[in-house]
Design an enzyme around this catalytic site. Structure first.
Site, short mmCIF file in Angstrom:
data_model
loop_
_atom_site.label_atom_id
_atom_site.label_comp_id
_atom_site.label_asym_id
_atom_site.label_seq_id
_atom_site.Cartn_x
_atom_site.Cartn_y
_atom_site.Cartn_z
N LYS A 45 0.82 -1.21 0.00
CA LYS A 45 0.00 0.00 0.00
C LYS A 45 0.86 1.27 0.00
O LYS A 45 0.60 2.19 -0.77
CB LYS A 45 -0.93 0.02 1.23
N ARG A 81 -9.22 1.25 9.45
CA ARG A 81 -8.71 -0.08 9.75
C ARG A 81 -9.79 -0.91 10.44
O ARG A 81 -9.59 -2.10 10.67
CB ARG A 81 -7.55 0.14 10.70
N ARG A 97 11.65 -6.15 4.40
CA ARG A 97 11.35 -4.73 4.23
C ARG A 97 12.36 -3.85 4.97
O ARG A 97 12.75 -4.15 6.08
CB ARG A 97 9.94 -4.44 4.75
N ARG A 145 11.47 -2.00 10.56
CA ARG A 145 10.42 -1.55 11.48
C ARG A 145 10.28 -2.52 12.66
O ARG A 145 10.35 -3.73 12.46
CB ARG A 145 9.09 -1.46 10.73
N ARG A 164 -0.18 -9.25 13.20
CA ARG A 164 -0.76 -8.20 12.36
C ARG A 164 -1.65 -8.80 11.28
O ARG A 164 -2.67 -8.22 10.91
CB ARG A 164 0.35 -7.34 11.74
P1 AMP Z 1 0.88 0.56 9.17
O1 AMP Z 1 2.12 1.37 8.95
O2 AMP Z 1 -0.32 1.12 8.47
O3 AMP Z 1 1.09 -0.92 8.92
O4 AMP Z 1 0.54 0.70 10.74
C1 AMP Z 1 1.44 0.23 11.73
C2 AMP Z 1 0.71 0.10 13.05
O5 AMP Z 1 0.19 1.36 13.46
C3 AMP Z 1 -0.48 -0.85 13.05
O6 AMP Z 1 -0.09 -2.19 13.24
C4 AMP Z 1 -1.28 -0.30 14.23
O7 AMP Z 1 -0.69 -0.68 15.46
C5 AMP Z 1 -1.08 1.20 14.07
N1 AMP Z 1 -2.10 1.81 13.17
C6 AMP Z 1 -1.87 2.43 11.99
N2 AMP Z 1 -3.01 2.88 11.44
C7 AMP Z 1 -3.99 2.51 12.30
C8 AMP Z 1 -5.40 2.68 12.29
N3 AMP Z 1 -6.04 3.29 11.28
N4 AMP Z 1 -6.11 2.16 13.33
C9 AMP Z 1 -5.49 1.54 14.37
N5 AMP Z 1 -4.17 1.35 14.44
C10 AMP Z 1 -3.41 1.83 13.41
#
Ligand code: AMP
Length: 212
Positions: free
Chosen positions: A13, A88, A123, A156, A167
């Site tokens: 994404k 999410r 990654r 990360r 996740r």
């Molecule tokens: P991402 O970079 O989008 O994979 O997000 C990394 C982490 O941030 C996720 O595993 C959640 O812990 C948190 N996170 C990011 N966006 C959201 C969201 N919209 N709702 C809840 N947690 C989020």
């Protein structure tokens, strides 16, 4: 244009958001990036959510909605935006609707788990500009150095194997219902990624959005 990018962690994404953003001249709004910046800066929000991200769980809707609302009100969002990693949960999607946000499309990046597990393990991301690379599929020109800004690339914290598994589970339990939510609104555009290259997926995305 207002777009939602939906897909498991590691579906690509962020990488595709960068391509669409460059093509359309609209910003990518990533709650993950906002949260990681808060953690790096050790703000009260960062301290509050650090453990949640490290465990692969979701931050509460009550924290996320005001965060994304504030970001959408910034001047660069006037012509539209790409939502990467938000909504999410169904509650977040409903929250966005209550704010009057109407999206043009929800791109669903459909990638097999096995591909994603390999991708997340390899990654490397730039903590400064958020560019993402992969050690074999999309390597930077110089190992561990960001092509975009020249800073060091890092792994990360939530790309550790156990957190990756959690996740993926969280996606299935809490985020996958959004596919039905946006299908019911006629917004879902599937992007069957298989193990296609970044360039092939970008071509598919542009074709789907009729930008090709
Ligand atoms: P991402 O970079 O989008 O994979 O997000 C990394 C982490 O941030 C996720 O595993 C959640 O812990 C948190 N996170 C990011 N966006 C959201 C969201 N919209 N709702 C809840 N947690 C989020």
């Amino acid at each position: 244009m207002k777009l939602i990018l939906l897909g498991v962690p590691g579906a690509g994404k962020g990488t595709q958001a960068a391509q669409i953003s460059a093509r359309l001249g609209i910003p990518t709004l990533s709650t993950g990036n906002i949260l990681r910046a808060a953690i790096a800066a050790k703000t009260p929000l960062g301290l509050q959510v650090e453990g949640i991200l490290a465990g692969g769980e979701l931050v509460s809707d009550e924290v996320i909605l005001p965060l994304i609302k504030a970001r959408m009100e910034e001047p660069d969002c006037k012509a539209g935006y790409i939502l990467d990693g938000v909504p999410r949960t169904v509650a977040q999607a409903e929250g966005l609707e209550e704010l009057g946000v109407e999206v043009d499309a929800c791109l669903f990046f459909d990638v097999p788990d096995a591909v994603v597990i390999d991708r997340l393990g390899g990654r490397r991301t730039c903590g400064t500009c958020n560019a993402a690379f992969h050690v074999s599929a999309n390597p930077p020109n110089v190992a561990d150095v960001c092509d975009v800004c020249g800073d060091a690339l890092t792994i990360r914290a939530d790309d550790e194997p156990e957190t990756i598994r959690r996740r993926l589970e969280v996606f299935r339990e809490q985020t996958a219902p959004l596919i039905d939510f946006y299908t019911a609104r006629g917004k879902v555009k599937p992007i069957p990624c298989g193990d296609k290259s970044v360039e092939e997926v970008t071509a598919l995305v542009f074709q789907t959005l009729e930008l090709a």
